[in-house]
Design a protein around this motif. Sequence first.
Motif, PDB file in Angstrom:
ATOM      1  N   GLU A   1       0.820  -1.216   0.000  1.00  0.00           N
ATOM      2  CA  GLU A   1       0.000   0.000   0.000  1.00  0.00           C
ATOM      3  C   GLU A   1       0.853   1.264   0.000  1.00  0.00           C
ATOM      4  OE1 GLU A   1       0.108  -1.693   4.224  1.00  0.00           O
ATOM      5  OE2 GLU A   1      -0.335  -2.500   2.253  1.00  0.00           O
ATOM      6  N   GLU A   2       2.038   1.210   0.608  1.00  0.00           N
ATOM      7  CA  GLU A   2       2.946   2.360   0.568  1.00  0.00           C
ATOM      8  C   GLU A   2       3.436   2.598  -0.860  1.00  0.00           C
ATOM      9  OE1 GLU A   2       5.622   2.849   4.426  1.00  0.00           O
ATOM     10  OE2 GLU A   2       5.658   0.777   3.689  1.00  0.00           O
ATOM     11  N   ARG A   3       3.787   1.496  -1.539  1.00  0.00           N
ATOM     12  CA  ARG A   3       4.260   1.618  -2.925  1.00  0.00           C
ATOM     13  C   ARG A   3       3.157   2.160  -3.825  1.00  0.00           C
ATOM     14  NH1 ARG A   3       6.314  -3.730  -2.171  1.00  0.00           N
ATOM     15  NH2 ARG A   3       4.829  -4.467  -3.714  1.00  0.00           N
ATOM     16  N   GLU A   4       1.922   1.665  -3.640  1.00  0.00           N
ATOM     17  CA  GLU A   4       0.800   2.133  -4.461  1.00  0.00           C
ATOM     18  C   GLU A   4       0.558   3.625  -4.265  1.00  0.00           C
ATOM     19  OE1 GLU A   4      -2.525  -0.358  -3.484  1.00  0.00           O
ATOM     20  OE2 GLU A   4      -1.510  -2.169  -4.195  1.00  0.00           O
ATOM     21  N   GLU A   5       0.614   4.074  -3.015  1.00  0.00           N
ATOM     22  CA  GLU A   5       0.396   5.492  -2.737  1.00  0.00           C
ATOM     23  C   GLU A   5       1.494   6.342  -3.378  1.00  0.00           C
ATOM     24  OE1 GLU A   5       0.138   8.575   1.046  1.00  0.00           O
ATOM     25  OE2 GLU A   5      -0.154   6.441   1.401  1.00  0.00           O
ATOM     26  N   GLU A   6       2.752   5.913  -3.238  1.00  0.00           N
ATOM     27  CA  GLU A   6       3.856   6.647  -3.851  1.00  0.00           C
ATOM     28  C   GLU A   6       3.728   6.677  -5.371  1.00  0.00           C
ATOM     29  OE1 GLU A   6       7.693   5.313  -2.602  1.00  0.00           O
ATOM     30  OE2 GLU A   6       7.274   5.742  -0.488  1.00  0.00           O
ATOM     31  N   ASP A   7       3.339   5.535  -5.963  1.00  0.00           N
ATOM     32  CA  ASP A   7       3.159   5.482  -7.415  1.00  0.00           C
ATOM     33  C   ASP A   7       2.069   6.434  -7.875  1.00  0.00           C
ATOM     34  OD1 ASP A   7       5.169   3.599  -7.674  1.00  0.00           O
ATOM     35  OD2 ASP A   7       3.802   1.884  -7.846  1.00  0.00           O
ATOM     36  N   ALA A   8       0.977   6.506  -7.115  1.00  0.00           N
ATOM     37  CA  ALA A   8      -0.131   7.393  -7.482  1.00  0.00           C
ATOM     38  C   ALA A   8       0.301   8.852  -7.424  1.00  0.00           C
ATOM     39  CB  ALA A   8      -1.327   7.149  -6.561  1.00  0.00           C
ATOM     40  N   VAL A   9       1.037   9.219  -6.386  1.00  0.00           N
ATOM     41  CA  VAL A   9       1.498  10.610  -6.258  1.00  0.00           C
ATOM     42  C   VAL A   9       2.522  10.916  -7.348  1.00  0.00           C
ATOM     43  CG1 VAL A   9       2.693  12.248  -4.762  1.00  0.00           C
ATOM     44  CG2 VAL A   9       0.980  10.723  -3.791  1.00  0.00           C
ATOM     45  N   LEU A  10       3.426   9.987  -7.616  1.00  0.00           N
ATOM     46  CA  LEU A  10       4.408  10.182  -8.682  1.00  0.00           C
ATOM     47  C   LEU A  10       3.705  10.379 -10.020  1.00  0.00           C
ATOM     48  CD1 LEU A  10       7.328  10.208  -9.729  1.00  0.00           C
ATOM     49  CD2 LEU A  10       7.180   7.710  -9.898  1.00  0.00           C
ATOM     50  N   ASP A  11       2.700   9.554 -10.303  1.00  0.00           N
ATOM     51  CA  ASP A  11       1.936   9.668 -11.545  1.00  0.00           C
ATOM     52  C   ASP A  11       1.266  11.040 -11.639  1.00  0.00           C
ATOM     53  OD1 ASP A  11       0.947   8.359 -13.973  1.00  0.00           O
ATOM     54  OD2 ASP A  11      -1.019   8.490 -12.997  1.00  0.00           O
ATOM     55  N   LEU A  12       0.666  11.476 -10.538  1.00  0.00           N
ATOM     56  CA  LEU A  12       0.009  12.783 -10.493  1.00  0.00           C
ATOM     57  C   LEU A  12       1.005  13.896 -10.801  1.00  0.00           C
ATOM     58  CD1 LEU A  12      -2.528  14.493  -9.740  1.00  0.00           C
ATOM     59  CD2 LEU A  12      -1.638  14.490  -7.404  1.00  0.00           C
ATOM     60  N   TYR A  13       2.162  13.869 -10.161  1.00  0.00           N
ATOM     61  CA  TYR A  13       3.183  14.900 -10.376  1.00  0.00           C
ATOM     62  C   TYR A  13       3.698  14.878 -11.811  1.00  0.00           C
ATOM     63  CZ  TYR A  13       3.605  15.772  -5.303  1.00  0.00           C
ATOM     64  OH  TYR A  13       3.380  16.115  -4.002  1.00  0.00           O
ATOM     65  N   MET A  14       3.920  13.685 -12.357  1.00  0.00           N
ATOM     66  CA  MET A  14       4.433  13.598 -13.721  1.00  0.00           C
ATOM     67  C   MET A  14       3.419  14.121 -14.728  1.00  0.00           C
ATOM     68  SD  MET A  14       6.584  10.037 -13.511  1.00  0.00           S
ATOM     69  CE  MET A  14       7.211  10.133 -15.178  1.00  0.00           C
ATOM     70  N   HIS A  15       2.141  13.841 -14.483  1.00  0.00           N
ATOM     71  CA  HIS A  15       1.097  14.414 -15.347  1.00  0.00           C
ATOM     72  C   HIS A  15       1.109  15.927 -15.249  1.00  0.00           C
ATOM     73  CE1 HIS A  15      -0.872  10.876 -16.887  1.00  0.00           C
ATOM     74  NE2 HIS A  15      -1.113  10.383 -15.681  1.00  0.00           N
ATOM     75  N   ALA A  16       1.188  16.449 -14.041  1.00  0.00           N
ATOM     76  CA  ALA A  16       1.168  17.896 -13.826  1.00  0.00           C
ATOM     77  C   ALA A  16       2.333  18.584 -14.527  1.00  0.00           C
ATOM     78  CB  ALA A  16       1.193  18.205 -12.334  1.00  0.00           C
ATOM     79  N   LEU A  17       3.456  17.902 -14.627  1.00  0.00           N
ATOM     80  CA  LEU A  17       4.639  18.476 -15.263  1.00  0.00           C
ATOM     81  C   LEU A  17       4.708  18.179 -16.754  1.00  0.00           C
ATOM     82  CD1 LEU A  17       7.218  17.643 -12.472  1.00  0.00           C
ATOM     83  CD2 LEU A  17       6.282  19.896 -13.039  1.00  0.00           C
ATOM     84  N   GLY A  18       3.703  17.467 -17.276  1.00  0.00           N
ATOM     85  CA  GLY A  18       3.679  17.145 -18.694  1.00  0.00           C
ATOM     86  C   GLY A  18       4.707  16.102 -19.097  1.00  0.00           C
ATOM     87  N   MET A  19       5.157  15.319 -18.146  1.00  0.00           N
ATOM     88  CA  MET A  19       6.173  14.315 -18.432  1.00  0.00           C
ATOM     89  C   MET A  19       5.566  13.044 -19.022  1.00  0.00           C
ATOM     90  SD  MET A  19       8.517  14.806 -15.029  1.00  0.00           S
ATOM     91  CE  MET A  19       9.737  13.602 -15.487  1.00  0.00           C
ATOM     92  N   ILE A  20       4.282  12.831 -18.795  1.00  0.00           N
ATOM     93  CA  ILE A  20       3.549  11.705 -19.376  1.00  0.00           C
ATOM     94  C   ILE A  20       2.204  12.223 -19.845  1.00  0.00           C
ATOM     95  CG2 ILE A  20       4.715   9.863 -18.113  1.00  0.00           C
ATOM     96  CD1 ILE A  20       2.510   9.819 -16.092  1.00  0.00           C
ATOM     97  N   GLY A  21       1.446  11.393 -20.584  1.00  0.00           N
ATOM     98  CA  GLY A  21       0.171  11.802 -21.155  1.00  0.00           C
ATOM     99  C   GLY A  21      -0.749  12.491 -20.168  1.00  0.00           C
ATOM    100  N   ALA A  22      -1.795  13.046 -20.695  1.00  0.00           N
ATOM    101  CA  ALA A  22      -2.764  13.792 -19.880  1.00  0.00           C
ATOM    102  C   ALA A  22      -3.345  12.912 -18.796  1.00  0.00           C
ATOM    103  CB  ALA A  22      -3.863  14.340 -20.756  1.00  0.00           C
TER     104      ALA A  22
END
Length: 89
Positions: free
Chosen positions: A62-83
Amino acid sequence: MAEPGGVAGDQLRAFVERIERLEEEKKVIADDIKDVYAEAKGNGFDVKILRKVVSLRKKKPEEREEEDAVLDLYMHALGMIGAAPESNY
């Protein structure tokens, strides 16, 4: 027996010596770990990724899932991955 200033010198010395021994053991273990990473690198493994795998294995799923979700959110916000997926809220 307490010495001047209320410090038991023999007891204090024993603590310091134990800490020093443990610090030396820690250094030896750290050197051993470094050698294992060097051996893995010599066999063609990517040490940076290997360190990441070791780090991830220490975490609960669950710690890994939470970190992955936040990382995904940040990468989207920075335009590093798709919308980011559209929200229905």
